[in-house]
Structure formats: C-alpha cells, structure tokens
Scaffold this motif. Structure first.
Motif, PDB file in Angstrom:
ATOM      1  N   UNK A 192      16.530  44.012  57.550  1.00 60.81           N
ATOM      2  CA  UNK A 192      17.984  43.891  57.651  1.00 60.81           C
ATOM      3  C   UNK A 192      18.610  44.325  56.326  1.00 60.81           C
ATOM      4  N   UNK A 193      19.257  45.478  56.362  1.00 58.85           N
ATOM      5  CA  UNK A 193      20.007  45.970  55.211  1.00 58.85           C
ATOM      6  C   UNK A 193      21.400  45.368  55.300  1.00 58.85           C
ATOM      7  N   UNK A 194      21.881  44.808  54.215  1.00 58.76           N
ATOM      8  CA  UNK A 194      23.202  44.182  54.196  1.00 58.76           C
ATOM      9  C   UNK A 194      23.982  44.704  52.999  1.00 58.76           C
ATOM     10  N   UNK A 195      25.253  44.980  53.239  1.00 57.62           N
ATOM     11  CA  UNK A 195      26.194  45.247  52.153  1.00 57.62           C
ATOM     12  C   UNK A 195      27.183  44.099  52.202  1.00 57.62           C
ATOM     13  N   UNK A 196      27.249  43.349  51.111  1.00 57.42           N
ATOM     14  CA  UNK A 196      28.097  42.178  51.006  1.00 57.42           C
ATOM     15  C   UNK A 196      29.306  42.548  50.154  1.00 57.42           C
ATOM     16  N   UNK A 197      30.519  42.441  50.708  1.00 55.47           N
ATOM     17  CA  UNK A 197      31.746  42.677  49.952  1.00 55.47           C
ATOM     18  C   UNK A 197      32.078  41.381  49.211  1.00 55.47           C
ATOM     19  N   UNK A 198      32.296  41.493  47.903  1.00 57.32           N
ATOM     20  CA  UNK A 198      32.528  40.310  47.070  1.00 57.32           C
ATOM     21  C   UNK A 198      33.929  40.333  46.478  1.00 57.32           C
ATOM     22  N   UNK A 199      34.482  39.150  46.238  1.00 55.65           N
ATOM     23  CA  UNK A 199      35.821  39.043  45.665  1.00 55.65           C
ATOM     24  C   UNK A 199      35.815  38.951  44.140  1.00 55.65           C
ATOM     25  N   UNK A 200      34.673  39.220  43.518  1.00 55.07           N
ATOM     26  CA  UNK A 200      34.550  39.263  42.059  1.00 55.07           C
ATOM     27  C   UNK A 200      33.831  40.551  41.665  1.00 55.07           C
ATOM     28  N   UNK A 201      34.162  41.054  40.482  1.00 53.34           N
ATOM     29  CA  UNK A 201      33.517  42.273  39.994  1.00 53.34           C
ATOM     30  C   UNK A 201      32.151  41.986  39.392  1.00 53.34           C
ATOM     31  N   UNK A 202      31.962  40.769  38.879  1.00 53.99           N
ATOM     32  CA  UNK A 202      30.720  40.442  38.173  1.00 53.99           C
ATOM     33  C   UNK A 202      30.293  39.028  38.537  1.00 53.99           C
ATOM     34  N   UNK A 203      29.089  38.894  39.061  1.00 53.95           N
ATOM     35  CA  UNK A 203      28.533  37.585  39.397  1.00 53.95           C
ATOM     36  C   UNK A 203      27.787  36.947  38.231  1.00 53.95           C
ATOM     37  N   UNK A 204      27.690  37.658  37.102  1.00 55.90           N
ATOM     38  CA  UNK A 204      26.948  37.176  35.926  1.00 55.90           C
ATOM     39  C   UNK A 204      25.506  36.842  36.296  1.00 55.90           C
ATOM     40  N   UNK A 205      24.888  37.760  37.038  1.00 56.85           N
ATOM     41  CA  UNK A 205      23.494  37.617  37.450  1.00 56.85           C
ATOM     42  C   UNK A 205      22.667  38.632  36.669  1.00 56.85           C
TER      43      UNK A 205
END
Length: 177
Positions: A134-147
């Motif tokens: 399962x390939x997933x593209x997750x749209x996020x409401x932040x530019x940086x998750x600090x991961x």
C-alpha cells in the motif's frame, strides 16, 4: 506459510477518516501486480508516483509503502519519506534509492524494516499468497514534522497522525512462485 490465515485489514481503514485525493503510477494500476523492477529480487526501485487534488492547506507530504500481509504482528514498512514539499506532486521511478535518489530537497528517508534508508522492494516469503503493498501519500498541515532519520516509520506515523489532512492510496500486489 499458513495460507489459511485471514488477510490483514487495510491499516488506513482503522485510522480517523480524512479526505482522499488521487494517487497513480505509470508503473502499475491500483490492484495490479508490481513489476519486477519494484521487487527486492529485481531492481529494488521505488515506483513513479503522481498525485493531485490534495486538500487546501497542505504544507508538506509524507510518502510511504506498507505491507500489511507480512507474516509479523506489525506488518512491514518498505518505505517512508517525510518533508516532501507541498509544491511537489510526483516522484520519479527510483526516487527512493539509498542516499535519497532523486527525492526533493528537504525530504527525509527513514529506515525501512530492512534496516536501510531507501525503498525496499516487495519480497513476500516464497509460497505465500500475494501480498499487498500500500503506497500512501499523506497530505500534512505542517511543513516540518521535526523527524530525523532515526525515527521509525511506526513512530513517524504516530507523530504525523494529528497533522494528516488528506490521504491518497495505491495498492500493488506481489507473490513469489
């Protein structure tokens, strides 16, 4: 292998619902068998992915590939990338090579369950039924998750959960004869 075991659920069905958008690949269609180029015994190359229709407010993307059918209690992460800029809507074949391949600037590739920082191709156990990738593209409401690169895909999934505002899925299958 125990072929009588029931198939694992799609893990994204178990998460809070978010709007969907379109994800496709010129390399395979949803539900089709992955070409050998995207297998561990083949070229081990990540497939080309293109997406459109992400929700307004998308500030970055995370891209992943997960096998829920792996014979483990936790499935198997084949790929996880965070920090894909919001203006990027496609990745070429092989973008997930060791060292970043051709990932966009700012993207961070996490360790997969092979223990490497790249796309790890499909490799179900010989004789097992076809596995889903399962390939997933997750749209996020932040530019940086600090991961950083030492964050596991499971932990990254947890960290980003409250920031996912949309998700697109594309599933390929693969079995060894």
């Amino acid at each position: 292998m125990n072929l009588d075991r029931p198939p694992a659920p799609n893990p994204y069905d178990l998460l809070p619902g978010v709007p969907t958008f379109t994800l496709e690949s010129p390399d395979f269609a949803d539900g089709d068998t992955l070409p050998a180029a995207h297998t561990y015994g083949g070229d081990n190359a990540s497939p080309a992915l293109r997406w459109s229709g992400a929700p307004e407010g998308t500030k970055s993307y995370a891209v992943s590939c997960f096998d829920p059918d792996a014979p483990t209690p936790s499935g198997f992460w084949h790929w996880f990338v965070v920090g894909v800029p919001a203006d990027v809507t496609e990745l070429p074949t092989g973008a997930g090579l060791i060292g970043g391949g051709s990932l966009p600037d700012g993207s961070v590739q996490l360790h997969n369950d092979y223990g490497t920082d790249d796309f790890g191709g499909a490799a179900p156990p010989p004789g097992d039924r076809a596995h889903r990738y399962i390939f997933a593209v997750h749209a996020l409401d932040v530019a940086d998750l600090s991961i950083d690169t030492q964050t596991s895909p499971a932990k990254a999934s947890f960290i980003m959960l409250e920031h996912v505002i949309g998700r697109a899925l594309l599933t390929g299958t693969y079995a060894l004869s």
